[in-house]
Design a protein around this motif. Structure first.
Motif, PDB file in Angstrom:
ATOM      1  N   LEU A  13      11.067  -6.276   2.559  1.00  0.00           N
ATOM      2  CA  LEU A  13      10.033  -5.322   2.937  1.00  0.00           C
ATOM      3  C   LEU A  13       9.432  -4.604   1.734  1.00  0.00           C
ATOM      4  N   GLY A  14      10.254  -4.228   0.774  1.00  0.00           N
ATOM      5  CA  GLY A  14       9.729  -3.541  -0.397  1.00  0.00           C
ATOM      6  C   GLY A  14       8.704  -4.383  -1.136  1.00  0.00           C
ATOM      7  N   HIS A  15       9.006  -5.658  -1.322  1.00  0.00           N
ATOM      8  CA  HIS A  15       8.079  -6.574  -1.988  1.00  0.00           C
ATOM      9  C   HIS A  15       6.806  -6.734  -1.163  1.00  0.00           C
ATOM     10  N   LEU A  16       6.949  -6.893   0.140  1.00  0.00           N
ATOM     11  CA  LEU A  16       5.783  -7.074   1.002  1.00  0.00           C
ATOM     12  C   LEU A  16       4.873  -5.854   0.958  1.00  0.00           C
ATOM     13  N   MET A  17       5.468  -4.667   1.029  1.00  0.00           N
ATOM     14  CA  MET A  17       4.664  -3.453   1.014  1.00  0.00           C
ATOM     15  C   MET A  17       3.973  -3.271  -0.333  1.00  0.00           C
ATOM     16  N   ARG A  18       4.672  -3.573  -1.415  1.00  0.00           N
ATOM     17  CA  ARG A  18       4.074  -3.392  -2.744  1.00  0.00           C
ATOM     18  C   ARG A  18       2.896  -4.354  -2.954  1.00  0.00           C
ATOM     19  N   VAL A  19       3.074  -5.603  -2.526  1.00  0.00           N
ATOM     20  CA  VAL A  19       2.024  -6.590  -2.732  1.00  0.00           C
ATOM     21  C   VAL A  19       0.842  -6.362  -1.793  1.00  0.00           C
ATOM     22  N   MET A  20       1.138  -6.047  -0.535  1.00  0.00           N
ATOM     23  CA  MET A  20       0.089  -5.997   0.478  1.00  0.00           C
ATOM     24  C   MET A  20      -0.545  -4.617   0.640  1.00  0.00           C
ATOM     25  N   HIS A  21       0.215  -3.563   0.302  1.00  0.00           N
ATOM     26  CA  HIS A  21      -0.286  -2.210   0.533  1.00  0.00           C
ATOM     27  C   HIS A  21      -0.209  -1.319  -0.705  1.00  0.00           C
ATOM     28  N   GLY A  22       0.251  -1.852  -1.804  1.00  0.00           N
ATOM     29  CA  GLY A  22       0.225  -1.109  -3.046  1.00  0.00           C
ATOM     30  C   GLY A  22       1.190   0.044  -3.130  1.00  0.00           C
TER      31      GLY A  22
END
Length: 376
Positions: free
Chosen positions: A139-148
């Motif tokens: 989730l951390g990676h997904l949020m960083r990539v997709m939502h900054g």
């Protein structure tokens, strides 16, 4: 997909969880290699600092036995070269017959290209095995990539009356040692722990992971301190093996910075709103730009409310002790009680656990990032 695919992916996810808090800015990934007759011959997870990747470790363990077998990966193999061969190319070179992938990687450097390379090489690709579980780990990676921004876990400790105890210059415990140990485990799985300056003044915490043998897994310590008024003698400066980042208002008079920098703090200015206040979203975006993917917010009530008001809480872990705090207690959301979160339709309780007389509940936001998981 077969039952054995789910079993093997579950094993890979166990491995992926081992790297949480250690691999940023890269995601923590797990991978295993299984021969055609079901023998597990290789396993790996992302190393501290993000390299080598899980697939490279698993392939090295398996060696020539990879050929004709199946590789399981919790996140799509990368398609870009960094300090070594792209994982998708390494898998192609190892010649497995199948690749089972839980989750596509939204990173634009990969974003389906890794899977395409495997298919182009004649490797059968199965997607979407234990996707929800893999998304939780990544989730951390997904949020960083997709939502900054990083993923945010809010941690609260309250008494039986739902109130937070006030510190008087040192921590006040409302739960027992087992629940507190679990809280330190949360720290070990986070890239950063975040508090407001008020918590430093009231509790004077160290904000490190104090589980036996796990001090090396202490997260970056982040303090929201608009005017840099954190006392240089605060306890968190006593162990500067673990970095301290002080997030302050951009454009503020930084006259207070020097004594804090002498104690080892790194000063991190961020933009402010029209009232001169730090926006927590801007703080998160700044942390994401520095590579942070998972943040544990530990307080206090004003900070907890700011994150909840900004709709930036992805998970909440609430520890509740058996004794009431009493008249001196604080509302956990600076004027609002626990039901501000637990009674909201935005969150659902997904787990509950007892630690002796204490109870822990895990709440997860219903709306999460769009994962774009379906096969192309």
């Amino acid at each position: 997909m077969t039952p054995s695919d789910e079993e093997h992916m579950a094993q890979a996810l166990v491995l992926a969880r081992r790297g949480l808090g250690l691999t940023w800015p890269n995601p923590s990934v797990g991978s295993i290699v299984v021969t055609a007759d079901g023998e597990l011959v290789g396993r790996g997870w992302t190393a501290p600092g993000g390299r080598p990747h899980a697939e490279a470790v698993a392939l090295e363990h398996a060696g020539a036995k990879t050929e004709g077998g199946t590789i399981y990966v919790t996140l799509e193999p990368c398609a870009h070269e960094g300090r070594g061969l792209a994982c998708a190319d390494a898998i192609v070179a190892a010649k497995p017959a199948r690749a089972v992938i839980a989750l596509r990687d939204p990173d634009p450097r990969t974003a389906g290209r890794g899977i395409a390379r495997l298919k182009d090489a004649g490797i059968a690709v199965e997607e979407g095995v234990l996707t929800a579980e893999a998304a939780s780990v990544a989730l951390g990676h997904l949020m960083r990539v997709m939502h900054g921004r990083p993923a945010v876990t809010l941690k609260l400790a309250v008494g039986a009356d739902g109130l937070v105890p006030q510190g008087q210059g040192q921590p006040v415990w409302i739960t027992g040692p087992d629940a507190r140990a679990h809280g330190h485990l949360l720290r070990s799985r986070s890239d950063a722990i975040l508090v407001g300056r008020g918590t430093i003044l009231s509790d004077d915490p160290s904000l490190t992971c104090r589980l036996p043998g796990m001090s090396c897994r202490s997260p970056i310590r982040v303090v929201l301190d608009r005017r840099l008024r954190t006392p240089p003698e605060a306890k968190l400066f006593d162990d500067m093996m673990v970095p301290v980042w002080l997030i302050c208002a951009e454009g503020e008079n930084l006259a207070n910075a020097e004594p804090l920098q002498e104690r080892g703090a790194e000063i991190v200015p961020v933009p402010v709103d029209d009232h001169g206040l730090i926006e927590v979203r801007d703080a998160l975006e700044t942390l994401a730009a520095r590579g942070i993917t998972r943040v544990l917010v530990e307080g206090g009530p004003s900070v907890a409310r700011a994150f909840l008001d900004a709709d930036l809480v992805d998970e909440a872990v609430i520890y509740q002790g058996p004794s009431s705090v009493g008249a001196d207690g604080l509302m956990p959301f600076a004027g609002d009680g626990l039901d501000r979160l637990t009674g909201s339709r935005d969150f659902t309780k997904v787990a509950s656990r007892a630690f002796g007389p204490d109870r822990m509940t895990l709440w997860r936001r219903m709306r999460t990032c769009s994962l774009a998981l379906s096969a192309a």
